[in-house]
Design a protein around this motif. Structure first.
Motif, mmCIF file in Angstrom:
data_model
loop_
_atom_site.group_PDB
_atom_site.id
_atom_site.type_symbol
_atom_site.label_atom_id
_atom_site.label_comp_id
_atom_site.label_asym_id
_atom_site.label_seq_id
_atom_site.Cartn_x
_atom_site.Cartn_y
_atom_site.Cartn_z
ATOM 1 N N ARG A 153 0.825 -1.206 0.000
ATOM 2 C CA ARG A 153 0.000 0.000 0.000
ATOM 3 C C ARG A 153 0.864 1.263 0.000
ATOM 4 O O ARG A 153 0.498 2.272 0.567
ATOM 5 C CB ARG A 153 -0.958 -0.034 1.196
ATOM 6 C CG ARG A 153 -1.931 -1.196 1.111
ATOM 7 C CD ARG A 153 -2.843 -1.306 2.299
ATOM 8 N NE ARG A 153 -3.772 -0.186 2.402
ATOM 9 C CZ ARG A 153 -4.758 -0.096 3.292
ATOM 10 N NH1 ARG A 153 -4.943 -1.079 4.168
ATOM 11 N NH2 ARG A 153 -5.556 0.954 3.325
ATOM 12 N N PHE A 154 2.008 1.180 -0.661
ATOM 13 C CA PHE A 154 2.964 2.291 -0.738
ATOM 14 C C PHE A 154 3.363 2.760 0.660
ATOM 15 O O PHE A 154 3.586 3.951 0.886
ATOM 16 C CB PHE A 154 2.355 3.451 -1.543
ATOM 17 C CG PHE A 154 2.178 3.159 -3.006
ATOM 18 C CD1 PHE A 154 3.194 3.367 -3.923
ATOM 19 C CD2 PHE A 154 0.972 2.645 -3.480
ATOM 20 C CE1 PHE A 154 3.027 3.088 -5.277
ATOM 21 C CE2 PHE A 154 0.782 2.355 -4.828
ATOM 22 C CZ PHE A 154 1.818 2.578 -5.731
ATOM 23 N N ASP A 155 3.489 1.806 1.586
ATOM 24 C CA ASP A 155 3.772 2.169 2.965
ATOM 25 C C ASP A 155 5.237 2.031 3.338
ATOM 26 O O ASP A 155 5.597 2.122 4.513
ATOM 27 C CB ASP A 155 2.904 1.356 3.936
ATOM 28 C CG ASP A 155 2.769 -0.107 3.570
ATOM 29 O OD1 ASP A 155 3.643 -0.620 2.838
ATOM 30 O OD2 ASP A 155 1.798 -0.738 4.008
ATOM 31 N N LEU A 156 6.099 1.819 2.306
ATOM 32 C CA LEU A 156 7.547 1.862 2.520
ATOM 33 C C LEU A 156 8.228 2.840 1.569
ATOM 34 O O LEU A 156 9.466 2.867 1.484
ATOM 35 C CB LEU A 156 8.158 0.464 2.322
ATOM 36 C CG LEU A 156 7.786 -0.606 3.351
ATOM 37 C CD1 LEU A 156 8.338 -1.965 2.913
ATOM 38 C CD2 LEU A 156 8.268 -0.253 4.746
ATOM 39 N N VAL A 157 7.450 3.656 0.858
ATOM 40 C CA VAL A 157 8.049 4.581 -0.105
ATOM 41 C C VAL A 157 8.936 5.588 0.627
ATOM 42 O O VAL A 157 8.657 5.994 1.755
ATOM 43 C CB VAL A 157 6.977 5.318 -0.940
ATOM 44 C CG1 VAL A 157 6.227 4.339 -1.828
ATOM 45 C CG2 VAL A 157 6.020 6.100 -0.056
ATOM 46 N N ALA B 194 17.097 -1.290 0.517
ATOM 47 C CA ALA B 194 18.070 -2.027 1.324
ATOM 48 C C ALA B 194 17.735 -1.958 2.808
ATOM 49 O O ALA B 194 18.237 -2.783 3.600
ATOM 50 C CB ALA B 194 19.481 -1.484 1.084
ATOM 51 N N GLU B 195 16.896 -1.003 3.196
ATOM 52 C CA GLU B 195 16.503 -0.836 4.595
ATOM 53 C C GLU B 195 15.112 -1.387 4.885
ATOM 54 O O GLU B 195 14.645 -1.308 6.035
ATOM 55 C CB GLU B 195 16.547 0.649 4.969
ATOM 56 C CG GLU B 195 17.919 1.275 4.876
ATOM 57 C CD GLU B 195 18.918 0.613 5.819
ATOM 58 O OE1 GLU B 195 18.513 0.261 6.944
ATOM 59 O OE2 GLU B 195 20.081 0.434 5.415
ATOM 60 N N THR C 245 13.518 -2.265 8.598
ATOM 61 C CA THR C 245 12.335 -1.531 9.051
ATOM 62 C C THR C 245 11.246 -2.495 9.506
ATOM 63 O O THR C 245 10.651 -2.327 10.588
ATOM 64 C CB THR C 245 11.801 -0.637 7.918
ATOM 65 O OG1 THR C 245 12.816 0.300 7.528
ATOM 66 C CG2 THR C 245 10.541 0.106 8.347
ATOM 67 N N MET C 246 10.969 -3.508 8.686
ATOM 68 C CA MET C 246 9.941 -4.483 9.044
ATOM 69 C C MET C 246 10.345 -5.286 10.272
ATOM 70 O O MET C 246 9.520 -5.565 11.152
ATOM 71 C CB MET C 246 9.664 -5.407 7.850
ATOM 72 C CG MET C 246 8.988 -4.712 6.687
ATOM 73 S SD MET C 246 8.563 -5.831 5.320
ATOM 74 C CE MET C 246 10.163 -6.043 4.549
ATOM 75 N N ALA D 120 8.423 -1.500 -4.271
ATOM 76 C CA ALA D 120 8.545 -2.841 -3.705
ATOM 77 C C ALA D 120 7.258 -3.308 -3.042
ATOM 78 O O ALA D 120 6.580 -2.543 -2.349
ATOM 79 C CB ALA D 120 9.668 -2.872 -2.679
ATOM 80 N N THR D 121 6.927 -4.583 -3.279
ATOM 81 C CA THR D 121 5.914 -5.304 -2.513
ATOM 82 C C THR D 121 6.546 -6.631 -2.106
ATOM 83 O O THR D 121 6.767 -7.497 -2.942
ATOM 84 C CB THR D 121 4.642 -5.552 -3.335
ATOM 85 O OG1 THR D 121 4.058 -4.309 -3.724
ATOM 86 C CG2 THR D 121 3.618 -6.343 -2.520
#
Length: 328
Positions: A12-16, A21-22, A26-27, A58-59
């Motif tokens: 859902r574009f929640d890592l843009v 590489a991070e 983060t997750m 990315a997904t």
């Protein structure tokens, strides 16, 4: 009421804006924090392309993440909401899930559904069967998985899946197999499958919709002779929470600004989901009151998507401090 939370994985574009590489770090931080805190479960989506706009962003793949989460945590339960039956052979999926159950020490939940995202179905070469066919795939697949987890093998000569003495060993750690969460609110087929096989259901919408789906589920369990109370009803909520209404609006504006460069003319529709009756957007008091009303209607498990989680955990922390203790 029990509580789960989604871990941002990019769908859902929640890592843009975060270097790919991070992403894992983060997750990992978020899932380990959940493991140490108040959440009973963490969840990811089973999708391959971003939504509502397919993009190069990315997904990350759901079952790979669940396996990594299993090795990175010790307490929290691990689920997908929900695995698409059409994306994997069901006996192979049963084998994957049983292995992850061992890695986790018996903490896996199996969310399963018929699937809906046509763009990724076709892009990955799965075609896109009509709804009745996708639901037949769901029924056959659930049958196969239940056989595999209860007996260690599966046999079915179905319309969509054919397996003949497929061995699935070791059995899952969990007695009775991995809990099945049948996702979707289709009243004639999906809820009937849930009434037969599920330990949990997952359907959402406004309160009246939740009540109607619950009544239909009860009708199906009554016809099957199953105790309706054996099934925990869950729902997913888009959740944005703050101390004041002004702060809530600030959060929504920040989310909109982050999504705007990626969604184009889909931005308005994406933000509208936070204004729907089934969203949990408001102050602590407003969110708590709304959740309590769902609880009175029979909601036993609430799973929350916090769109800010990868960037700002203050809303998640506020929910943990004020809402979970009041309703948990």
């Amino acid at each position: 009421m029990r509580f789960g939370t989604f871990i941002p994985q990019g769908w859902r574009f929640d890592l843009v804006g975060i270097d790919p590489a991070e992403h894992w770090e983060t997750m990992r931080r978020l899932v380990q924090r959940a493991d140490e805190g108040a959440w009973e479960s963490v969840w990811v989506y089973d999708h391959f392309h971003t939504t509502p706009v397919p993009s190069d962003e990315a997904t990350h793949e759901a079952w790979t993440l669940v396996s990594a989460f299993a090795a990175s945590t010790s307490r929290v339960r691990l689920g997908q909401m929900c695995t698409c039956m059409g994306y994997r052979n069901p006996v192979h999926l049963a084998k994957v899930a049983a292995t992850v159950d061992h890695v986790s020490g018996g903490r896996v939940e199996m969310g399963i559904g018929g699937g809906w995202y046509e763009h990724e179905w076709r892009a990955y070469g799965y075609g896109f069967p009509e709804v009745p066919e996708r639901l037949r795939m769901l029924r056959e697949g659930v049958d196969i998985m239940q056989q595999a987890w209860l007996t260690g093998s599966a046999t079915l000569d179905g319309r969509h899946f054919s397996v003949d003495g497929a061995i699935v060993r070791p059995l899952p750690v969990q007695d009775g197999g991995i809990p099945l969460w049948v996702a979707g609110g289709g009243e004639k087929v999906t809820l009937k499958i849930a009434a037969q096989y599920a330990s949990h259901t997952n359907f959402h919408g406004d309160l009246d919709t939740f009540r109607r789906k619950s009544d239909v589920l009860r009708e199906h369990t009554d016809r099957l002779g199953r105790d309706f109370a054996e099934i925990t009803r869950s729902a997913n909520f888009n959740t944005v929470i703050a101390e004041t209404e002004a702060e809530v609006e600030d959060r929504l504006r920040a989310i909109e600004a982050r999504l705007a460069p990626y969604l184009g003319d889909k931005l308005e529709g994406a933000m509208a989901q936070y204004r729907l009756p089934g969203a949990l957007v408001g102050t602590v008091e407003q969110v708590s009151e709304k959740l309590a009303t769902y609880g009175d209607a029979g909601l036993g498990y609430a799973i929350h998507y916090f769109p800010e989680a990868a960037y700002d955990r203050s809303g998640v922390e506020l929910f943990e401090r004020r809402v979970i203790p009041a309703l948990g």
